[in-house]
Every structure is written in C-alpha cells, then in structure tokens.
Motif scaffolding. Structure first.
Motif, PDB file in Angstrom:
ATOM      1  N   ASN A  14      11.900  -1.703-126.580  1.00 16.57           N
ATOM      2  CA  ASN A  14      12.645  -1.262-125.394  1.00 16.57           C
ATOM      3  C   ASN A  14      14.151  -1.261-125.672  1.00 16.57           C
ATOM      4  O   ASN A  14      14.879  -0.346-125.269  1.00 16.57           O
ATOM      5  CB  ASN A  14      12.334  -2.172-124.196  1.00 16.57           C
ATOM      6  CG  ASN A  14      10.976  -1.856-123.575  1.00 16.57           C
ATOM      7  OD1 ASN A  14      10.453  -0.756-123.739  1.00 16.57           O
ATOM      8  ND2 ASN A  14      10.409  -2.819-122.871  1.00 16.57           N
ATOM      9  N   CYS A  15      14.622  -2.302-126.340  1.00 15.65           N
ATOM     10  CA  CYS A  15      16.053  -2.346-126.693  1.00 15.65           C
ATOM     11  C   CYS A  15      16.391  -1.228-127.679  1.00 15.65           C
ATOM     12  O   CYS A  15      17.471  -0.630-127.604  1.00 15.65           O
ATOM     13  CB  CYS A  15      16.408  -3.704-127.293  1.00 15.65           C
ATOM     14  SG  CYS A  15      16.284  -5.070-126.120  1.00 15.65           S
ATOM     15  N   HIS A  95      19.828  -5.124-121.584  1.00 15.50           N
ATOM     16  CA  HIS A  95      18.410  -4.994-121.241  1.00 15.50           C
ATOM     17  C   HIS A  95      17.835  -6.371-120.919  1.00 15.50           C
ATOM     18  O   HIS A  95      18.190  -7.362-121.564  1.00 15.50           O
ATOM     19  CB  HIS A  95      17.612  -4.390-122.404  1.00 15.50           C
ATOM     20  CG  HIS A  95      16.182  -4.196-122.043  1.00 15.50           C
ATOM     21  ND1 HIS A  95      15.215  -5.148-122.294  1.00 15.50           N
ATOM     22  CD2 HIS A  95      15.568  -3.183-121.397  1.00 15.50           C
ATOM     23  CE1 HIS A  95      14.056  -4.707-121.826  1.00 15.50           C
ATOM     24  NE2 HIS A  95      14.247  -3.518-121.281  1.00 15.50           N
ATOM     25  N   THR A 128      10.494  -1.529-118.990  1.00 15.39           N
ATOM     26  CA  THR A 128      10.404  -0.289-119.773  1.00 15.39           C
ATOM     27  C   THR A 128      11.454   0.700-119.279  1.00 15.39           C
ATOM     28  O   THR A 128      11.505   0.986-118.078  1.00 15.39           O
ATOM     29  CB  THR A 128       9.001   0.333-119.624  1.00 15.39           C
ATOM     30  OG1 THR A 128       8.033  -0.633-120.040  1.00 15.39           O
ATOM     31  CG2 THR A 128       8.876   1.588-120.474  1.00 15.39           C
ATOM     32  N   PRO A 129      12.295   1.201-120.160  1.00 16.60           N
ATOM     33  CA  PRO A 129      13.358   2.111-119.708  1.00 16.60           C
ATOM     34  C   PRO A 129      12.773   3.389-119.106  1.00 16.60           C
ATOM     35  O   PRO A 129      11.861   3.994-119.670  1.00 16.60           O
ATOM     36  CB  PRO A 129      14.122   2.425-121.003  1.00 16.60           C
ATOM     37  CG  PRO A 129      13.777   1.344-121.960  1.00 16.60           C
ATOM     38  CD  PRO A 129      12.393   0.901-121.603  1.00 16.60           C
TER      39      PRO A 129
END
Ligand SMILES: Cc1cc2nc3c(=O)[nH]c(=O)nc-3n(C[C@H](O)[C@H](O)[C@H](O)COP(=O)(O)O)c2cc1C
Length: 150
Positions: A14-15, A95, A128-129
């Motif tokens: 995610n990052c 994040h 989750t982006p």
C-alpha cells in the motif's frame, strides 16, 4: 537543473502504491527541467538534502508518530541542514491503518523546526488506497515538482 528529493519509508505494497503515484506526478511529462531523486529514508543523507531544492517526505504512521526510519533521516540531517535549507518547500504523505494524526503532526513539527515551508497540504491515506488517494498523491508530486519550474 532544480532537484526534487523524495525521501520515503515504504514497508508495504500500500505504501509502495502511494510512492509510485507521487513519483508519477513529479515526473509527469508536462513538467520539464526538474531532476527527481528518490531515496529510502534509511539511506538519505544531508548531502542529498543540501543538493535539493525541495523535499517530499513519505511515511507510514507508527504508534502515533512517523516511522522510525523517517525520524532517523531527520535526526541525521537536522543540524547539518538547519542553516542552509530555511524556506525550503516541502510536502508529505502519510499512510496508516486508522489514525495518522500524530504522524502528520510530527513531520510538520520537525520540518517547521528546520524552517521548511509547506508547499502543499499533507496527503493522508488509510487502508487500501482508493483511486482518489492515488490521484491526491500524484497531484502532490506534481505540485512540488512544478513549483521548481517557476
Ligand atoms: C507497530 C505498528 C504501529 C502502527 N501504528 C499506527 C498508527 O499509530 N496509526 C495508524 O494509522 N496506523 C498505524 N499502523 C499501521 C501502519 O501505518 C500500516 O501498517 C502501514 O502504513 C502499512 O500499511 P499496510 O499495512 O496497509 O500496507 C501501525 C503499524 C504497526 C506495525
């Protein structure tokens, strides 16, 4: 050529997605004449900061603060860069899993101590982006890079 330094701690997919969106924005074809340098926070140095004209900082939230890696970066560069980088434009993305407030505050506090100037609002993402999150990161990268072309 002006240089945008991206310093990040990226420990998960995610990052990584956020980092890639930031880099995509900073290196967009319509932004010409800016050198974009990426450094993991544990390998970025004061020389990297002194050679740059703006900084973008990315971190996960970790127990209500920025990551230890980004804190280590600041610990390394703070005094060597204190006199030379006042007024430097910077931006950040954070994040987290649920609450990134402390991490955002911590980055702003240290950057403020260095005399850096926020050139964009922090981008914060949890979980989750989303498509919009990635677009916000892309825009963050573009704004910082475009600011060096003026
Ligand atoms: C030890 C630890 C502390 C954490 N502290 C926070 C926190 O204070 N706030 C938060 O929003 N997320 C926190 N997280 C979640 C991380 O920020 C998150 O795992 C990281 O951004 C990577 O995201 P991902 O696991 O969704 O890929 C923590 C994670 C760990 C392992």
């Amino acid at each position: 050529m002006p240089t945008l330094l991206i310093v990040h701690h990226t420990p998960s997919p995610n990052c990584q997605a956020l980092l890639e969106a930031v880099v995509a924005g900073a290196t967009a074809p319509e932004i010409e004449g800016v050198d974009v340098v990426r450094r993991p926070a544990l390998s970025a140095t004061a020389s990297d900061v002194l050679a740059a004209d703006a900084c973008l900082l990315g971190t996960p939230a970790a127990i209500g603060y920025m990551s230890g890696a980004l804190k280590h970066f600041f610990d390394q560069v703070y005094y060597p860069c204190l006199d030379a980088t006042r007024g430097r434009p910077y931006g950040c993305w954070v994040h987290g899993g649920s609450d990134v407030t402390g991490a955002v505050r911590a980055v702003g506090s240290i950057a403020g101590g260095l005399g850096w100037r926020a050139a964009a609002a922090p981008v914060t993402v949890t979980g989750t982006p989303s498509r919009q999150d990635l677009e916000s990161c892309r825009e963050l990268g573009a704004v910082l890079a475009a600011g060096l072309t003026d």
